[in-house]
Scaffold this active site. Structure first.
Site, PDB file in Angstrom:
ATOM      1  N   GLY A   1       0.759  -1.247   0.000  1.00  0.00           N
ATOM      2  CA  GLY A   1       0.000   0.000   0.000  1.00  0.00           C
ATOM      3  C   GLY A   1       0.786   1.291   0.000  1.00  0.00           C
ATOM      4  O   GLY A   1       0.269   2.321   0.449  1.00  0.00           O
ATOM      5  N   SER A   2       2.002   1.304  -0.517  1.00  0.00           N
ATOM      6  CA  SER A   2       2.756   2.576  -0.489  1.00  0.00           C
ATOM      7  C   SER A   2       2.129   3.611  -1.411  1.00  0.00           C
ATOM      8  O   SER A   2       2.091   4.804  -1.088  1.00  0.00           O
ATOM      9  CB  SER A   2       4.227   2.356  -0.825  1.00  0.00           C
ATOM     10  OG  SER A   2       4.422   2.140  -2.210  1.00  0.00           O
ATOM     11  N   ASN A   3       1.601   3.183  -2.567  1.00  0.00           N
ATOM     12  CA  ASN A   3       0.920   4.145  -3.450  1.00  0.00           C
ATOM     13  C   ASN A   3      -0.392   4.620  -2.808  1.00  0.00           C
ATOM     14  O   ASN A   3      -0.743   5.798  -2.936  1.00  0.00           O
ATOM     15  CB  ASN A   3       0.643   3.521  -4.809  1.00  0.00           C
ATOM     16  CG  ASN A   3       1.836   3.662  -5.737  1.00  0.00           C
ATOM     17  OD1 ASN A   3       2.142   4.747  -6.207  1.00  0.00           O
ATOM     18  ND2 ASN A   3       2.543   2.568  -5.948  1.00  0.00           N
TER      19      ASN A   3
ATOM     20  N   LYS B   1      -5.768  -8.132  -9.290  1.00  0.00           N
ATOM     21  CA  LYS B   1      -6.825  -8.905  -9.961  1.00  0.00           C
ATOM     22  C   LYS B   1      -7.412  -8.094 -11.121  1.00  0.00           C
ATOM     23  O   LYS B   1      -7.339  -6.869 -11.126  1.00  0.00           O
ATOM     24  CB  LYS B   1      -7.944  -9.242  -8.963  1.00  0.00           C
ATOM     25  CG  LYS B   1      -7.484  -9.754  -7.617  1.00  0.00           C
ATOM     26  CD  LYS B   1      -6.898 -11.145  -7.688  1.00  0.00           C
ATOM     27  CE  LYS B   1      -7.965 -12.195  -7.853  1.00  0.00           C
ATOM     28  NZ  LYS B   1      -7.404 -13.574  -7.815  1.00  0.00           N
TER      29      LYS B   1
ATOM     30  N   HIS C   1       1.240   1.694 -13.161  1.00  0.00           N
ATOM     31  CA  HIS C   1       2.091   0.561 -13.551  1.00  0.00           C
ATOM     32  C   HIS C   1       3.546   1.036 -13.606  1.00  0.00           C
ATOM     33  O   HIS C   1       3.818   2.115 -14.161  1.00  0.00           O
ATOM     34  CB  HIS C   1       1.644   0.005 -14.911  1.00  0.00           C
ATOM     35  CG  HIS C   1       2.432  -1.176 -15.354  1.00  0.00           C
ATOM     36  ND1 HIS C   1       2.214  -2.447 -14.856  1.00  0.00           N
ATOM     37  CD2 HIS C   1       3.470  -1.277 -16.219  1.00  0.00           C
ATOM     38  CE1 HIS C   1       3.081  -3.277 -15.409  1.00  0.00           C
ATOM     39  NE2 HIS C   1       3.859  -2.595 -16.235  1.00  0.00           N
TER      40      HIS C   1
ATOM     41  N   ASP D   1      -3.298  -3.703 -18.038  1.00  0.00           N
ATOM     42  CA  ASP D   1      -2.366  -2.639 -18.509  1.00  0.00           C
ATOM     43  C   ASP D   1      -2.637  -2.186 -19.941  1.00  0.00           C
ATOM     44  O   ASP D   1      -1.714  -1.794 -20.655  1.00  0.00           O
ATOM     45  CB  ASP D   1      -0.918  -3.146 -18.397  1.00  0.00           C
ATOM     46  CG  ASP D   1      -0.607  -3.627 -16.992  1.00  0.00           C
ATOM     47  OD1 ASP D   1       0.150  -4.602 -16.858  1.00  0.00           O
ATOM     48  OD2 ASP D   1      -1.151  -3.040 -16.047  1.00  0.00           O
TER      49      ASP D   1
ATOM     50  N   GLU E   1       6.540   6.985  -8.796  1.00  0.00           N
ATOM     51  CA  GLU E   1       5.127   6.581  -8.777  1.00  0.00           C
ATOM     52  C   GLU E   1       4.313   7.413  -7.793  1.00  0.00           C
ATOM     53  O   GLU E   1       3.234   7.933  -8.117  1.00  0.00           O
ATOM     54  CB  GLU E   1       5.008   5.116  -8.371  1.00  0.00           C
ATOM     55  CG  GLU E   1       5.521   4.128  -9.388  1.00  0.00           C
ATOM     56  CD  GLU E   1       5.303   2.704  -8.930  1.00  0.00           C
ATOM     57  OE1 GLU E   1       4.171   2.373  -8.576  1.00  0.00           O
ATOM     58  OE2 GLU E   1       6.279   1.941  -8.936  1.00  0.00           O
TER      59      GLU E   1
END
Ligand code: GRF
Length: 200
Positions: free
Chosen positions: A12-14, A91, A109, A150, A179
Site C-alpha cells: 500500500g505505499s501508493n 486482480k 504501472h 495494462d 510513482e
C-alpha cells in the site's frame, strides 16, 4: 469534495501517497473506502489506522467471480465513489464494475507502457524485464483500466533512467518514488480538469 475508492493487494505505499496527498490538500478529494482481495494486506492496516473504511473482498469471501464483481461494485456505489484507483491491485476488474465506473478506474504501472505490461508483469518482474531487455529508460504509467491488464488509455507517464549497475531492486526503489509523486499529481489533474478522462 471528490470521493476516492482504492483497491489494493499488498503493502500500500501508493495508497499511502494518495491518502497523504489528500490530507495535505494536494489532492482535492477524500479516500472513502479501501478494498483489498488479500486479508493480510498491510494496506488494510494502514488505512484502518487512518480511520478509513476498509473491506476485504476476494476469492475467499466470494468464490464466484460474478458475486465478487457485484460485491465490489455495490460497496463502491454505496460509498458514492467518484474515482476508483488501483494501487498494486493484482486482480482483473469485473464487467459490472467496468460498466458502473466506465472511464473512472485508474491504474498505476511501474514501466513505460506498452513496454513491459500485461499478465505476470508486476513487482520485480517488470524491472527485471527492463534490465534484461537492455532498456536505458523505464518509468511510470498511469492509465485507465479496461478489461485487460495494462491496456487502457494512457493518462500520464514519467521516464526514469536505468543505470548500468541497476538491479531489479534498485530500479524498483527509484521508480517507486516517482510513482508516488506522479500518481498524486495525476489524480489532482483529473479532479481539477487539467486531464479530461476520455469517455466519461
Ligand atoms: C507498484 O509498483 C505499482 O506500480 C504496481 O504495484 C506496486 C504496488 O506497490 N501496480 P504498493 O502496494 O503501492 O507499494
Amino acid at each position: 469534495m471528490k470521493k476516492l475508492g482504492i483497491l489494493v493487494s499488498g503493502r500500500g505505499s501508493n495508497m499511502m501517497a494518495i491518502i497523504n496527498a489528500c490530507e495535505q490538500g494536494a489532492i482535492s478529494a477524500e479516500v472513502e473506502l479501501v478494498i483489498s482481495n488479500n486479508k493480510d494486506s498491510l494496506a488494510l492496516v494502514l488505512a484502518q489506522e487512518k480511520n478509513i473504511e476498509t473491506a476485504y473482498l476476494g476469492s475467499s469471501t466470494h468464490p464466484d467471480l460474478e458475486a465478487l464483481d457485484n460485491a465490489m461494485n455495490e460497496a463502491l456505489i454505496a460509498h458514492d465513489i467518484d474515482l476508483v484507483l488501483l494501487a498494486g491491485y493484482m486482480k482483473k476488474i469485473g464487467p459490472k464494475m467496468l460498466a458502473s465506473f466506465k472511464g473512472r478506474i485508474i491504474n498505476i504501472h511501474p514501466s513505460l507502457l506498452p513496454r513491459h505490461g500485461g499478465q505476470g508483469m508486476y513487482g520485480l518482474n517488470v524491472h527485471r524485464a527492463v534490465i534484461d531487455a537492455g532498456d536505458k529508460e523505464t518509468g511510470v504509467t498511469i492509465h485507465l483500466v479496461d478489461g485487460e491488464y495494462d491496456k487502457g488509455a494512457i493518462l500520464a507517464q514519467k521516464a526514469v533512467a536505468v543505470a548500468a549497475d541497476d538491479t531489479p531492486e534498485s530500479l524498483a526503489a527509484r521508480v517507486l518514488k516517482v510513482e508516488h509523486v506522479l500518481f498524486a499529481e495525476t489524480i489532482q489533474k483529473i479532479i481539477d480538469g487539467s486531464i479530461i478522462l476520455p469517455g466519461v
